[in-house]
Each structure stands twice: as structure tokens, then as C-alpha cells.
Design a protein around this motif. Structure first.
Motif, short mmCIF file in Angstrom:
data_model
loop_
_atom_site.label_atom_id
_atom_site.label_comp_id
_atom_site.label_asym_id
_atom_site.label_seq_id
_atom_site.Cartn_x
_atom_site.Cartn_y
_atom_site.Cartn_z
N VAL A 205 0.83 -1.20 0.00
CA VAL A 205 0.00 0.00 0.00
C VAL A 205 0.87 1.25 0.00
CG1 VAL A 205 -1.68 1.32 1.35
CG2 VAL A 205 -1.96 -1.14 1.08
N GLY A 206 1.97 1.20 0.74
CA GLY A 206 2.87 2.34 0.79
C GLY A 206 3.87 2.38 -0.33
N ARG A 207 3.75 1.45 -1.31
CA ARG A 207 4.63 1.38 -2.47
C ARG A 207 6.09 1.25 -2.05
NH1 ARG A 207 1.88 5.99 -6.44
NH2 ARG A 207 -0.17 4.97 -6.60
N ARG A 208 6.34 0.44 -1.03
CA ARG A 208 7.70 0.17 -0.60
C ARG A 208 8.19 -1.18 -1.10
NH1 ARG A 208 9.16 3.81 3.38
NH2 ARG A 208 7.78 5.62 3.16
N THR A 209 7.36 -1.90 -1.83
CA THR A 209 7.76 -3.16 -2.46
C THR A 209 6.85 -3.38 -3.67
OG1 THR A 209 8.21 -5.50 -2.05
CG2 THR A 209 6.22 -4.62 -1.10
N ASP A 210 7.28 -4.23 -4.58
CA ASP A 210 6.46 -4.49 -5.77
C ASP A 210 5.44 -5.59 -5.48
OD1 ASP A 210 7.73 -7.24 -7.00
OD2 ASP A 210 9.26 -6.01 -6.02
N ARG A 211 4.42 -5.65 -6.28
CA ARG A 211 3.31 -6.57 -6.05
C ARG A 211 3.71 -8.03 -6.24
NH1 ARG A 211 -1.78 -3.42 -8.99
NH2 ARG A 211 -1.64 -1.50 -7.74
N ALA A 212 4.61 -8.29 -7.18
CA ALA A 212 5.02 -9.68 -7.41
C ALA A 212 5.73 -10.24 -6.19
CB ALA A 212 5.91 -9.74 -8.65
N SER A 213 6.66 -9.49 -5.65
CA SER A 213 7.37 -9.95 -4.45
C SER A 213 6.42 -10.10 -3.28
CB SER A 213 8.48 -8.95 -4.10
OG SER A 213 9.41 -8.83 -5.15
N ALA A 214 5.47 -9.18 -3.16
CA ALA A 214 4.51 -9.26 -2.06
C ALA A 214 3.62 -10.49 -2.20
CB ALA A 214 3.66 -8.00 -2.03
N ALA A 215 3.22 -10.82 -3.44
CA ALA A 215 2.36 -11.99 -3.65
C ALA A 215 3.06 -13.28 -3.25
CB ALA A 215 1.92 -12.06 -5.11
N LEU A 216 4.37 -13.35 -3.46
CA LEU A 216 5.13 -14.54 -3.08
C LEU A 216 5.11 -14.76 -1.58
CD1 LEU A 216 8.25 -14.26 -5.42
CD2 LEU A 216 6.32 -15.85 -5.62
N VAL A 217 4.91 -13.69 -0.81
CA VAL A 217 4.83 -13.81 0.65
C VAL A 217 3.40 -13.98 1.11
CG1 VAL A 217 5.27 -12.59 2.83
CG2 VAL A 217 6.95 -12.47 0.98
N ILE A 218 2.49 -13.18 0.56
CA ILE A 218 1.11 -13.14 1.08
C ILE A 218 0.33 -14.41 0.75
CG2 ILE A 218 -1.08 -11.93 0.87
CD1 ILE A 218 0.49 -9.35 0.43
N VAL A 219 0.40 -14.88 -0.49
CA VAL A 219 -0.45 -16.01 -0.91
C VAL A 219 -0.14 -17.28 -0.11
CG1 VAL A 219 -1.06 -17.52 -2.83
CG2 VAL A 219 -0.86 -15.05 -3.20
N PRO A 220 1.12 -17.77 -0.07
CA PRO A 220 1.35 -18.98 0.73
C PRO A 220 1.09 -18.78 2.22
CG PRO A 220 3.43 -18.05 -0.08
CD PRO A 220 2.34 -17.33 -0.76
N SER A 221 1.34 -17.57 2.72
CA SER A 221 1.07 -17.32 4.14
C SER A 221 -0.42 -17.39 4.43
CB SER A 221 1.63 -15.95 4.54
OG SER A 221 3.02 -15.89 4.35
N LEU A 222 -1.24 -16.89 3.50
CA LEU A 222 -2.69 -16.99 3.68
C LEU A 222 -3.15 -18.44 3.69
CD1 LEU A 222 -4.16 -14.10 1.49
CD2 LEU A 222 -4.50 -14.44 3.95
N VAL A 223 -2.56 -19.26 2.83
CA VAL A 223 -2.91 -20.69 2.80
C VAL A 223 -2.57 -21.35 4.13
CG1 VAL A 223 -2.43 -22.90 1.70
CG2 VAL A 223 -2.67 -20.84 0.30
N LEU A 224 -1.38 -21.07 4.65
CA LEU A 224 -0.98 -21.66 5.93
C LEU A 224 -1.86 -21.16 7.07
CD1 LEU A 224 2.92 -21.56 5.63
CD2 LEU A 224 1.38 -23.44 5.13
N LEU A 225 -2.21 -19.87 7.04
CA LEU A 225 -3.10 -19.32 8.07
C LEU A 225 -4.45 -20.02 8.04
CD1 LEU A 225 -3.84 -17.25 10.25
CD2 LEU A 225 -4.36 -15.63 8.42
#
Length: 437
Positions: A205-225
Motif C-alpha cells: 500500500v505504501g509502495r515500498r515493495t512491488d506486487r510480485a514480491s509481495a504476492a510470493l509472501v502473502i499467498v502462501p502465508s494466507l494458505v498456511l493461516l
């Protein structure tokens, strides 16, 4: 007028001639060894009790690894900050004061010699944070280290799920995800996943990282959660993100767009998948068992009904394993009251109030939003999880929030050198012209 772009050089010209940089500025950024020390602190707080692993690990070996990580973190922090330079921090001061009731109560040995050992561990933990506070400047450096280390921990959980699904989803925990390679419980995994999801979303949201890198963290973490079925972590994530993004709405168009899309997605999910979400939330429990917070309320009532002396009310019974009558307390405030007394409750309350107050006074920014998320998450999780009174991931989350709320370090100021003295030339008398009488 030329400009010298070498690191640390000053522009040349008449305004800076004869100037030299102040000899004592802080480094431009923390060295890599600081990030390693932070990762070792995270390793120390993973704990030694949990599910059965694929390869049985003796508890003594796990404790040796975690305590060795703490000792190594302190040694690295001291090595990189050999002439200790620290930054004033109300958070660390309150944690240091929390050692007082811990030592007073543990000295009675009511909880055994293990209480004194836990006091020494807490002292070493707080001491390491003091040494690392030199680099607390309100930047996102520690946020990235936090995300990387916890993502590595979740990677081990995912690897265990692939290697042995039966061990990772045991019937003992109702089919919830546990650590099959390192003994981690579902609430631990849910906590780690929720925290890095929230922080990564705020970086996007703060544009401190790109969306592709963020997706690599968010998607698998959501699955584990989702596989952990951890309600506390899920609620903490949703409420914490709502408060954090809400703090950016007035100044960030990206935050407004994300908030609008989030509200739309939640509404669609509630309408279209309401029954499935309810089943996930209840985890197959009866309404009565759910309202008693899966049996926690019985332990809480018994703990509050326990007769105590005045000293025990004020200072507790000493640092223990956060259990009462052989059952986990699962509430930070009652655990602190039991082990560190009312004095500990006051100090821990002051930690939350001070950090929250400072966050409200800071201008809107991504670091402030991350701090608000971490503070609110820890406050919500404290109702059903213990850890605010001892070395734990929750204290590390709050330490990260304190580093984000710290004022930026003052830039180096050029100190002008005194102009060199120019010797006066002696002028011959005849050069002044003829004398007039």
C-alpha cells in the motif's frame, strides 16, 4: 563550483570550504550483522514445546538451540556496538523495570530454579534489544528482517506439510496445521503468518515493495493461516489492518483504493461463503465450548479464585511456563498477574498505552501504519495468548513497533574549521611615500 559525489564528501565551494564532517554520526544504515542478530532473537522465541515432529527432536536439544541463539544474538549485538551507544526508549525502559517484579518473585523459588533461569533469559533478551536500539530510526529495515525470518519459519512448516501431511495435520490438533520439522503449534504458525501478511500488505500500500514480491509472501502465508484455523490470528490480522490502513486513508490514494476493494471482497465473501466461513470459524466445536473460549474460561476462573498473599498479589509467583494447575493460561494479562503480580500488569499496560499514544502523535506514514498494526495485533492476541510478560514473539513485535516510532537520527552537521592565520608582511618604510612635515 564543483560537486564531489563520493560517499561522505561535502560539496566544494565558498560556503563549505574548510569544513569537516562531525566525527560521531550514526552509520547510514545498520550493518548486516544487526539483521542476523534480529533473526537469532526470533529463533530464540520459537519455543521448545509443540507438536511431534517427523524426526523426533529432544527438548533439551531444542532448548540448546534456542538459548544458543539468544547468546549469539547478544554477542553479535555487542560486537557491532562495542562502545555501547543506545537510543532512549520508553519501551525498553518499561521492559527493564519489568525485570524487578520478575526477580523479586522468582527469588522465592516458588516456581523452582527455572524461574531464575527465565529471569536471566529475559535480562539477556532486553539487553540485546538495548544494544540494537542504536539503529532504531523509524526506517523499515527491521520490518524487512522481520518478514524474511518469519517467512523462512513458515517455509519450514510448508516443507513439513509436503514431506509428511499426516504429521503436519495430526488428529491430536483436530487436523490443524502444526510444525512437522520444528515443533510449532497452530496458534504460533497463525501468528507468524498473520504478522507478515499484515506488514507486507502495508508495504505494498505504501509502495515500498512491488506486487510480485509481495504476492510470493502473502499467498502462501494466507494458505498456511487458513490451515491453522486460528481465529485469534485471523481477527488480529483483519482488525489490525483496518486500523493501520485507516491511518493512511487521508494521505494515500492507494490506501483508499485498497480499503474500498477490501470492503467489497469481505462483503462478497460474507454473502457467498457465509456458511463455509462459519464452519471454519467454529472448527467443529459446539456453541457452549466456543463461548467458553475452548475451555480457557475455566482455567481463568480458577486462577482468579486462587488465594494469594499480599506479596504474591504485588509481585506474582515468579516466571514460569505460563500454566496454572497443569493447564495453559492462554491470556497475557492473567499470566502476567500470576507470575509478576499487579506490578507487572501495570508495567505491561504502560507499554501498550505508551506505544499506542506515540503512534497516534506521529504524522501519517508507512512506518507508523506498520507500528499501529503490530500494537493492535498484540493487544487483540493478548486476550487468548500469553507472552507479554516474558521473552516472546509478542515482545519482539512490540520492539519492532518501537523502532518504527523512533525519531529519525539527526544528519551529520558540517563543522566549519577556523580560517588559517595569515602572517603579516612587514612593509618597508619607504613604500609608504614621502613624509609630510
Amino acid at each position: 563550483m564543483g560537486v564531489d559525489l563520493r560517499r561522505g564528501a561535502l560539496p566544494s565551494g565558498p560556503d563549505t570550504a574548510g569544513a569537516r564532517p562531525d566525527p560521531g554520526p550514526l552509520p547510514a544504515g545498520p550493518p548486516k550483522i544487526v539483521g542476523i542478530a534480529w533473526g537469532l532473537l526470533i529463533l530464540n522465541t520459537l519455543g521448545s514445546a509443540g507438536a511431534k515432529t517427523v524426526i523426533p527432536l529432544p527438548r533439551s536439544l531444542i532448548q540448546m538451540v534456542t538459548m544458543g541463539a539468544l547468546a549469539a544474538a547478544f554477542a553479535l549485538a555487542l560486537a557491532v556496538n562495542l562502545r555501547p551507544r543506545i537510543r532512549a526508549s520508553a519501551y525498553l525502559l518499561l521492559l527493564t523495570l519489568l525485570l524487578v517484579p520478575s526477580v523479586i518473585a522468582s527469588a522465592n523459588l516458588e516456581s523452582g530454579f527455572g524461574a531464575l533461569f527465565r529471569c536471566a533469559r529475559l535480562a539477556l533478551f532486553v539487553g540485546t534489544l538495548w544494544l540494537l536500539s542504536r539503529w532504531w530510526d523509524g526506517s523499515l529495515t527491521f520490518v524487512r528482517s522481520h518478514i524474511r525470518m518469519y517467512f523462512a519459519v513458515l517455509g519450514s512448516v510448508a516443507a513439513g506439510l509436503v514431506i509428511s501431511p499426516g504429521a503436519a495435520l495430526p488428529e491430536l490438533y483436530g487436523g490443524r496445521l502444526v510444525g512437522a520439522l520444528w515443533p510449532l503449534t497452530p496458534p504460533q504458525i497463525g501468528q507468524y503468518a498473520a504478522v507478515i501478511i499484515g506488514l507486507t500488505v502495508l508495504l505494498v500500500v505504501g509502495r515500498r515493495t512491488d506486487r510480485a514480491s509481495a504476492a510470493l509472501v502473502i499467498v502462501p502465508s494466507l494458505v498456511l493461516l487458513a490451515l491453522t484455523h486460528t481465529r485469534t490470528a485471523t481477527l488480529g490480522l483483519l482488525i489490525g489492518l483496518t486500523l493501520a490502513i485507516g491511518s493512511l486513508i487521508l494521505t494515500s490514494a492507494a490506501a483508499r483504493r485498497f480499503f474500498a476493494w477490501a470492503v467489497l471482497c469481505v462483503t462478497v465473501a460474507a454473502v457467498g461463503f457465509g456458511s463455509a466461513l462459519q464452519a471454519w470459524f467454529l472448527r467443529g466445536q459446539t456453541q457452549e465450548y466456543f463461548t467458553s473460549l475452548t475451555g480457557r474460561a475455566k482455567v481463568w476462573d480458577a486462577l482468579l479464585a486462587e488465594p494469594r498473599t499480599t506479596v504474591q498479589r504485588l509481585f506474582g509467583t515468579g516466571l514460569g511456563d505460563k500454566s496454572f494447575g497443569g493447564l495453559p493460561i492462554d491470556n497475557s494479562w492473567l499470566a502476567v498477574y500470576h507470575e509478576q503480580g499487579l506490578t507487572g500488569v501495570v508495567l505491561v499496560s504502560a507499554v501498550i498505552v505508551v506505544l499506542g499514544g506515540v503512534a497516534l502523535l506521529r504524522p501519517p506514514s508507512v512506518p507508523r501504519a506498520c507500528a499501529i498494526f503490530l500494537i493492535s495485533y498484540c493487544a487483540i492476541a493478548s486476550y487468548t495468548e500469553a507472552g507479554l510478560g516474558d521473552a516472546s514473539p509478542y515482545l519482539l513485535h512490540l520492539a519492532l513497533a518501537a523502532s518504527l516510532l523512533a525519531a529519525p537520527a539527526a544528519p551529520a552537521v558540517a563543522t566549519p574549521l577556523p580560517a588559517p592565520a595569515v602572517p603579516r608582511r612587514r612593509v618597508p618604510r619607504w613604500a609608504h611615500g614621502p613624509e609630510v612635515s
